[in-house]
Design an enzyme around this catalytic site. Structure first.
Site, PDB file in Angstrom:
ATOM      1  N   GLU A 127       0.458  -1.505   0.205  1.00 38.97           N
ATOM      2  CA  GLU A 127       0.231  -0.290  -0.073  1.00 38.97           C
ATOM      3  C   GLU A 127       1.263   1.437   0.109  1.00 38.97           C
ATOM      4  O   GLU A 127       0.654   2.263   0.997  1.00 38.97           O
ATOM      5  CB  GLU A 127      -1.092  -0.059   0.832  1.00 38.97           C
ATOM      6  N   ASN A 169       2.412  -5.054  -2.641  1.00 41.39           N
ATOM      7  CA  ASN A 169       1.113  -5.160  -2.880  1.00 41.39           C
ATOM      8  C   ASN A 169       0.174  -4.424  -2.629  1.00 41.39           C
ATOM      9  O   ASN A 169       0.671  -3.512  -1.948  1.00 41.39           O
ATOM     10  CB  ASN A 169       0.588  -5.962  -1.624  1.00 41.39           C
ATOM     11  N   HIS A 206     -10.300  -5.603  -2.494  1.00 38.04           N
ATOM     12  CA  HIS A 206     -11.369  -4.876  -2.072  1.00 38.04           C
ATOM     13  C   HIS A 206     -12.162  -5.061  -2.412  1.00 38.04           C
ATOM     14  O   HIS A 206     -12.310  -3.738  -2.551  1.00 38.04           O
ATOM     15  CB  HIS A 206     -10.807  -4.647  -0.813  1.00 38.04           C
ATOM     16  N   GLU A 235      -6.661 -10.739  -1.398  1.00 43.29           N
ATOM     17  CA  GLU A 235      -6.971 -10.131  -0.154  1.00 43.29           C
ATOM     18  C   GLU A 235      -8.762 -10.245  -1.083  1.00 43.29           C
ATOM     19  O   GLU A 235      -8.917  -9.026   0.384  1.00 43.29           O
ATOM     20  CB  GLU A 235      -7.014  -9.240   0.449  1.00 43.29           C
ATOM     21  N   ASP A 237     -12.048  -9.395  -1.244  1.00 46.63           N
ATOM     22  CA  ASP A 237     -13.572  -9.636  -0.986  1.00 46.63           C
ATOM     23  C   ASP A 237     -14.222  -9.056  -1.327  1.00 46.63           C
ATOM     24  O   ASP A 237     -14.019  -7.972  -2.029  1.00 46.63           O
ATOM     25  CB  ASP A 237     -13.731 -10.292   0.578  1.00 46.63           C
TER      26      ASP A 237
HETATM   27  C1  XIL Z   1      -7.059  -5.946   8.007  1.00 49.28           C
HETATM   28  C2  XIL Z   1      -7.583  -7.432   8.670  1.00 49.28           C
HETATM   29  O1  XIL Z   1      -7.956  -8.348   8.314  1.00 49.28           O
HETATM   30  C3  XIL Z   1      -7.217  -6.916   9.731  1.00 49.28           C
HETATM   31  O2  XIL Z   1      -7.868  -7.469  10.732  1.00 49.28           O
HETATM   32  C4  XIL Z   1      -6.603  -5.695  10.882  1.00 49.28           C
HETATM   33  O3  XIL Z   1      -7.172  -5.132  11.805  1.00 49.28           O
HETATM   34  C5  XIL Z   1      -6.315  -4.332   9.553  1.00 49.28           C
HETATM   35  O4  XIL Z   1      -6.107  -5.029   8.706  1.00 49.28           O
HETATM   36  N1  XIL Z   1      -4.909  -4.564   3.445  1.00 49.28           N
HETATM   37  C6  XIL Z   1      -3.962  -5.422   4.188  1.00 49.28           C
HETATM   38  C7  XIL Z   1      -4.558  -6.420   5.148  1.00 49.28           C
HETATM   39  O5  XIL Z   1      -3.288  -5.534   3.121  1.00 49.28           O
HETATM   40  O6  XIL Z   1      -3.198  -6.723   5.741  1.00 49.28           O
HETATM   41  C8  XIL Z   1      -5.700  -5.712   6.147  1.00 49.28           C
HETATM   42  O7  XIL Z   1      -6.019  -6.559   6.997  1.00 49.28           O
HETATM   43  C9  XIL Z   1      -6.832  -5.056   4.994  1.00 49.28           C
HETATM   44  C10 XIL Z   1      -6.728  -4.128   4.015  1.00 49.28           C
END
Ligand code: XIL
Length: 299
Positions: A127, A169, A206, A235, A237
């Site tokens: 990020e 990432n 996401h 990741e 969702d």
């Molecule tokens: C999130 C986790 O799912 C949570 O449990 C935590 O509180 C915060 O982080 N991007 C990422 C992940 O790279 O590490 C994040 O995970 C979600 C967004």
């Protein structure tokens, strides 16, 4: 095939999930995770605050718990994540300049040497680009150490564990028309031209009402692959868990030979960091949602 992992393996890919160490005592959780997925990403346990709570004092208790569960159940592990503006321990938040730069290097070396030879892919940097139309780097204490912090992280990581694939990432980089996507593309192209060691790009994926899935995601994956890096959906969702959208994302990965696999960010909706969006493939009772069937059919 009857599981996501086995179905993905038919094309040489994997299907993964984020695993939370605190849920490994929940047999409903572990039975689904153990059955369906063949790659594991520790949801929080390998982050900076977890692995180096005090400067120079590493703690791999929770990371090892997830790692050992994964390996004992025949799964590979994606390491997440070594250099990030978020989830930094307090000591790191208060550092800057050359001291922070050295602390970042020491952190990468400390964590990667503990897991040397054991991690399939590492999210080395997470990020680092700003949201919106600027195409700029995200402001952070790491960015303020100098624009070269990302390549220093990758060079450090390559030396620490030459066997791991090294990934950049990020989120909101799935839509090819977005400035953030183009900025990340320019960085990866530059790294490949200059020989900075980067092997893969992770698209968090996401998807929600503010940053929805767009069918040009496939163009994005193809464009990055054409630079000579692997790509992965890291990741996933989707707010509301549309079966059609889940199938589209799956098909986008399958359409790109260098797409290594997909990871969903949790097992059941109730395990999700955004549980109110019910964004995952299993409901809170462990039942398969329509999105599950759509993904399985697509694989
Ligand atoms: C999130 C986790 O799912 C949570 O449990 C935590 O509180 C915060 O982080 N991007 C990422 C992940 O790279 O590490 C994040 O995970 C979600 C967004």
């Amino acid at each position: 095939e009857s599981t996501l992992g086995a179905a993905a393996a038919q094309s040489g890919r994997y299907f993964g999930t984020a695993i939370a160490s605190g849920r490994l005592g929940d047999s409903a959780y572990t039975s689904i995770a153990g059955r369906e997925f063949n790659v594991v990403t520790p949801e929080n346990e390998m982050k900076i605050d977890a692995t180096e709570p005090q400067r120079g004092q590493f703690n791999f208790t929770a990371g090892d718990r997830v790692y050992n569960w994964a390996v004992q159940n025949g799964k590979r592990v994606r390491g997440h994540t070594l250099a990030w503006h978020s989830q930094q321990p307090g000591w790191m938040q208060s550092l800057g300049g050359g001291t922070l730069r050295q602390a970042m290097i020491d952190h990468i070396n400390g964590v990667m040497s503990h897991y040397k030879g054991k991690i399939a892919q590492w999210d080395v940097v997470n990020e680092a680009f700003a949201d919106g139309s600027s195409g700029a780097r995200r402001d952070s204490n790491l960015q303020r150490t100098g624009n070269d912090w990302i390549e220093v992280a990758f060079r450090t990581a390559r030396a620490a564990d030459p066997a791991a694939k090294l990934c950049y990432n990020d989120y909101n980089v799935e839509n090819w028309t977005w400035a953030k996507t183009q900025a990340m593309y320019s960085m990866v192209r530059d790294f490949k031209q200059r020989g900075v060691p980067i092997d893969c790009v992770g698209f968090q994926s996401h998807f929600n009402n503010d940053s929805p899935y767009n069918s040009n995601f496939r163009t994005t994956l193809q464009s990055f692959a054409a630079l000579g890096v692997d790509v992965a959906i890291t990741e996933l969702d989707i707010q509301g868990a549309s079966a059609t959208t889940y199938a589209n994302v799956t098909n986008d990965c399958l359409a790109v030979p260098r797409c290594l696999g997909l990871t969903v960010w949790g097992v059941r909706d109730t395990d999700s960091w955004r549980s109110e969006q019910t964004p995952l493939l299993f409901n809170g009772n462990g039942g398969k949602k329509p999105a599950y069937t759509a993904v399985l059919d697509a694989l």
